[in-house]
Every structure is written in C-alpha cells, then in structure tokens.
Design a protein around this motif. Structure first.
Motif, mmCIF file in Angstrom:
data_model
loop_
_atom_site.group_PDB
_atom_site.id
_atom_site.type_symbol
_atom_site.label_atom_id
_atom_site.label_comp_id
_atom_site.label_asym_id
_atom_site.label_seq_id
_atom_site.Cartn_x
_atom_site.Cartn_y
_atom_site.Cartn_z
ATOM 1 N N GLY A 115 -2.971 -16.455 27.770
ATOM 2 C CA GLY A 115 -3.241 -15.324 26.877
ATOM 3 C C GLY A 115 -2.092 -15.084 25.909
ATOM 4 N N ILE A 134 -7.300 -19.809 24.494
ATOM 5 C CA ILE A 134 -8.422 -20.446 23.782
ATOM 6 C C ILE A 134 -8.193 -20.449 22.275
ATOM 7 N N THR A 157 -7.027 -12.318 29.495
ATOM 8 C CA THR A 157 -8.218 -11.634 29.993
ATOM 9 C C THR A 157 -9.358 -11.888 29.003
ATOM 10 N N PRO A 182 0.262 -2.171 33.877
ATOM 11 C CA PRO A 182 0.372 -1.184 32.800
ATOM 12 C C PRO A 182 -0.925 -0.388 32.699
#
Ligand code: NAD
Length: 247
Positions: A14, A40, A76, A172
């Motif tokens: 990510g 990605i 994510t 977080p």
C-alpha cells in the motif's frame, strides 16, 4: 540481497496510498532503509522501487518478499458500499492478502511484520473514552471493512513467534494530513453542498483523529522495537496524537 549497503530492506504494501506514501518518506528520511513498495499502482517516487502486484496473488507476494528484512503491511481495499462484489474484494485483499503476507514472511525467513490496523476494531457503536488495548474486539463491528481489519489483525498477532517472525499491530483512528484523499476533502465537499448545517445527536460524539506523520512515525518506532520477546511483539497499540479530552 538482504540489507544491501548497510541498510535495512523493507517492503511497504500500500506504499502508493495516503499513509503508505508518508511512511515511505519517513523511511527514506531516516537514512536507515532501502524501500520497496508493493501496490497495485506505482508510488511514482524515483527513489523507491515499486513492485506493481496484487496482495491476492500469493506467489507475487512471496516473490516480492525475497530478501526483505521488515514488512510494513499498510494496504487496504478502499472502503466501499457493502455489496457482495465489494465484500468479496475487501475480504480477499484484507484477510486473504494479509494471510499471504504472513505465509510469505515465514517462507522468506522475515523477522519483523508491522501491520496497520484500525482503532475501529474495538468500536461497537458507543463512545469509548480513556480505554486501552485491553478493550475487546467489537462484537458488532460498524461495517464490513472493520470486520476484515479485525480478522487481519488477529491473523497477524497470532503469527507472532511463528518461525522467528515477530509482529505488531498499530491502530490509528481517523487519519488527516497532507495529501489526504478522503477525510477533509469529503468534509469540504459536503460543506460546499450545504450538508454541514446539521448536528446529528447531541453533538458530543467522540472521535479521535491522528496526524498522518505521527502514524507513519509509529510504524518506524514499532519496527525498531520489534524483536523476539520484545514487549510490543504480538500486541496491538492505539496510535493517537495525545490523550483525548472530553468536550
Ligand atoms: P489508501 O487507500 O490511501 O491506500 C491503500 C493502498 O493499498 C492504495 O495505494 C491501494 O492501491 C493499495 N491496494 C489496494 N488493494 C491492493 C491489493 N490488492 N494489492 C496491493 N495493494 C493494494 O488507504 P490509507 O488511508 O493510506 O490506509 C492505509 C492503512 O491505514 C490501511 O490499512 C487502513 O486500513 C489503515 N487506516 C486508515 C485510516 C484512515 O483514516 N485513512 C484510519 C485507520 C486505519
């Protein structure tokens, strides 16, 4: 090769995202890390190599982890409407993808895995104030995204001490800061549409927001501290700016 030119080689999943980019900046600024991004999409920073790959592909993940010392697992799937297609994607990326990371770490003999979780894993819909990490996981998570974050965190923490792997989860709550793609832009867009004129409920709801730079810094500190038998190994930590104060 591992730890080339005296630097620790890390992989940031990510690493093309909001938090991931800040984390990459901090890792580079520390001077201690050689940084590789797995995402990605391309991170775009010429100082880092991006492996464009998909967490859902176990082989791609395993290959990307070769020679890595520390993994920061920040990726994510974007939270979206909970229809079946999105749920499948969210589960495949956040749960199976996390399992792929863990298996890849074990296969490649990696010793440190820092997982970006979320404070929402303990949120059952009622305000929480002055709680600590002893708070149990939510019985009724607020959305499917949070369900997958709980499952991902459990997988990561239960893998601590597996074949020399040490793990930690950072939680977080809302993240704000430079290049925020979601939180503040959504508030501004809603305000412009005249949708910010109403208070729902008492107006005293509690919500914690943390500066993205602090969240990124927490990842570096966690990686520094992780070691077999370390106090933080196998544990989850809330990441906030300061003790929240009631209104
Ligand atoms: P983001 O959407 O900006 O970044 C996520 C990155 O993951 C993107 O670059 C995306 O391309 C990549 N990704 C998505 N699917 C992938 C796949 N299949 N394979 C590889 N990469 C993939 O999100 P963010 O806000 O930077 O969130 C980072 C982490 O922080 C996440 O784990 C999130 O759950 C957590 N978190 C975020 C917030 C927040 O307020 N933003 C709050 C709590 C926790």
């Amino acid at each position: 090769t591992r730890s080339s030119v005296g630097k620790t080689k890390c992989l940031v999943t990510g690493g093309a995202g909001f938090l991931g980019k800040h984390l990459v900046e901090k890792l580079l600024a520390s001077g201690k890390y050689e940084v590789v991004v797995f995402d990605i999409r391309d991170n775009g920073d010429p100082r880092v190599a991006t492996i464009v790959g998909d967490l859902r592909d176990a082989q791609q993940v395993e290959d990307a982890l070769a020679g890595v010392d520390v993994v920061f697992h920040c990726a994510t799937a974007a939270p979206a409407a909970a229809n079946t297609a999105n749920k499948t994607l969210m589960h495949d990326v956040n749960v199976k993808g996390t399992q792929n990371i863990i298996e890849g770490c074990v296969t490649q003999g990696i010793t440190k895995l820092v997982y970006t979780s979320s404070a929402s894993v303990v949120f059952d819909g009622k305000d929480l104030f002055n709680v600590d990490e002893e708070t149990p996981y939510a019985k009724n998570p607020i959305d499917f995204y949070t369900e997958t974050k709980i499952l991902g965190e459990k997988l990561v923490l239960s893998s601590n001490n597996r074949s020399g792997l040490t793990t930690v989860a950072l939680r977080p709550s809302g993240i704000f800061g430079e290049h925020d793609p979601l939180l503040v832009p959504t508030i501004v867009a809603n305000a412009k549409k005249g949708k910010m004129k109403f208070i729902i409920g008492s107006g005293k709801n509690l919500m914690d927001f943390t500066y993205v730079g602090n969240v990124a810094q927490a990842h570096l500190l966690a990686a520094d501290l992780l070691a077999p038998g370390a106090k933080c190994a196998g544990k989850a930590y809330f990441i906030t700016n300061a003790d929240p104060q009631p209104f």
